[in-house]
Motif scaffolding. Structure first.
Motif, short mmCIF file in Angstrom:
data_model
loop_
_atom_site.label_atom_id
_atom_site.label_comp_id
_atom_site.label_asym_id
_atom_site.label_seq_id
_atom_site.Cartn_x
_atom_site.Cartn_y
_atom_site.Cartn_z
N ARG A 22 0.83 -1.21 0.00
CA ARG A 22 0.00 0.00 0.00
C ARG A 22 0.86 1.26 0.00
N ALA A 23 2.00 1.23 0.78
CA ALA A 23 2.90 2.39 0.81
C ALA A 23 3.54 2.62 -0.55
N ARG A 24 3.94 1.51 -1.22
CA ARG A 24 4.53 1.65 -2.56
C ARG A 24 3.52 2.22 -3.54
N PHE A 25 2.26 1.76 -3.44
CA PHE A 25 1.22 2.28 -4.34
C PHE A 25 0.96 3.77 -4.10
N GLU A 26 0.90 4.17 -2.80
CA GLU A 26 0.67 5.58 -2.50
C GLU A 26 1.85 6.44 -2.95
N ALA A 27 3.11 5.92 -2.79
CA ALA A 27 4.27 6.68 -3.25
C ALA A 27 4.26 6.84 -4.76
N LYS A 28 3.83 5.76 -5.45
CA LYS A 28 3.74 5.85 -6.91
C LYS A 28 2.70 6.86 -7.34
N GLN A 29 1.55 6.84 -6.67
CA GLN A 29 0.51 7.82 -6.99
C GLN A 29 0.98 9.24 -6.71
N TYR A 30 1.69 9.44 -5.59
CA TYR A 30 2.20 10.78 -5.25
C TYR A 30 3.19 11.26 -6.30
N ARG A 31 4.12 10.35 -6.75
CA ARG A 31 5.09 10.74 -7.78
C ARG A 31 4.38 11.11 -9.08
#
Length: 302
Positions: A13-22
């Motif tokens: 979930r953290a990787r997905f949120e970081a990807k969305q933020y980028r």
């Protein structure tokens, strides 16, 4: 295992949120770069096209001024034409009033004479119409009086005739009342006779129906009695035949029991059915009952 699953889930979930933020940050940066490029290009275009735009604005201002000047001239011309037309209409109106006044001033005596003549003619016409209306009213009044007098005369003559003819009318009324009473009495007698005849016919019909019903009931009773007699007779015959068969069977059983022998078939074999019955414990009860019944029948015969 649950903690590992939770840690994996949180990491994913953290990787997905970081990807969305980028991705959102890249989109914002791209939008900001686009806005800056647009502003810079606009400034460059305005710097290059500044003299051309100034010349176009000055030309547009000159054209607009010429257009407004031409519209003002057209408006002034239309106002002048309207003023001239108004002055002409006012002059024509004044001329018409002056000429009318002059004509009326010259023709006033003639008009006065014509008015007096018209008044006289109107008065004569009204007098003639009044005479006609009065004549019609007199004729209507005379007709009403004549009608009222004729009506009074008719009533008076009728009253005199009624006084003269009243005794005769009274006698005729009494005779008509007697004739009507006799006719009604005769009609009532005929109606009573017809009612009596109808009542007698109804009584006869009801008696005939009752007799037919009684005869039908008697026939049904006789048929039922005959059926019952036949049934009783057949039952008696059947009971007698059953008794005879039972006596023969009981005698046969008693003979077999007394001799101690079993019956033999045509082939020379013993009757297995009877043997089975002898071996059956219910067989002794049947034999006992048969002997009792045989003793009872002998006592009844004696």
């Amino acid at each position: 295992a649950a903690r590992r699953i939770q840690n994996c889930w949180y990491a994913r979930r953290a990787r997905f949120e970081a990807k969305q933020y980028r991705l959102s940050l890249a989109a914002q940066q791209e939008h900001a770069a686009t806005q800056l490029q647009k502003v810079v290009r606009g400034l460059q275009c305005r710097k290059r096209l500044g003299p051309v735009l100034t010349a176009r604005r000055q030309a547009a201002v000159r054209v607009g001024g010429l257009w407004r000047l031409w519209q003002a001239r057209l408006l002034v011309r239309s106002l002048r034409a309207k003023r001239v037309a108004h002055h002409q209409r006012a002059a024509v109106t004044i001329q018409r009033h002056v000429r009318g006044y002059r004509c009326r001033k010259g023709v006033r005596p003639v008009l006065a004479a014509r008015r007096r003549a018209a008044h006289c003619i109107q008065g004569l016409c009204r007098i003639r119409a009044a005479f006609r209306v009065a004549t019609v009213l007199r004729q209507e009044r005379a007709a009403r009086r004549t009608f009222a007098a004729e009506r009074l005369q008719r009533w008076w003559r009728g009253e005199q005739v009624r006084r003269q003819v009243q005794p005769l009318l009274k006698k005729r009324r009494e005779a008509a009342a007697r004739i009507q009473g006799l006719f009604r009495l005769r009609h009532a007698r005929k109606l009573a006779q017809s009612l009596r005849a109808q009542r007698a016919m109804n009584c006869i019909r009801s008696c005939a129906r009752i007799a037919a019903a009684r005869s039908h009931l008697v026939s049904l009773c006789m048929a039922y009695a005959a059926t019952q007699i036949q049934a009783n007779w057949r039952r008696t015959l059947a009971l007698k035949e059953v008794g005879q068969r039972r006596d023969s069977r009981v005698a046969e059983l008693i003979g077999l029991l007394s001799s101690g022998k079993l019956p033999v078939n045509e082939n020379g074999n013993k009757d297995t059915g009877l043997e089975v019955e002898v071996r059956n414990p219910m067989w002794h009860q049947k034999v006992t009952a048969a002997l009792k019944w045989l003793d009872q029948t002998k006592e009844n015969k004696e």
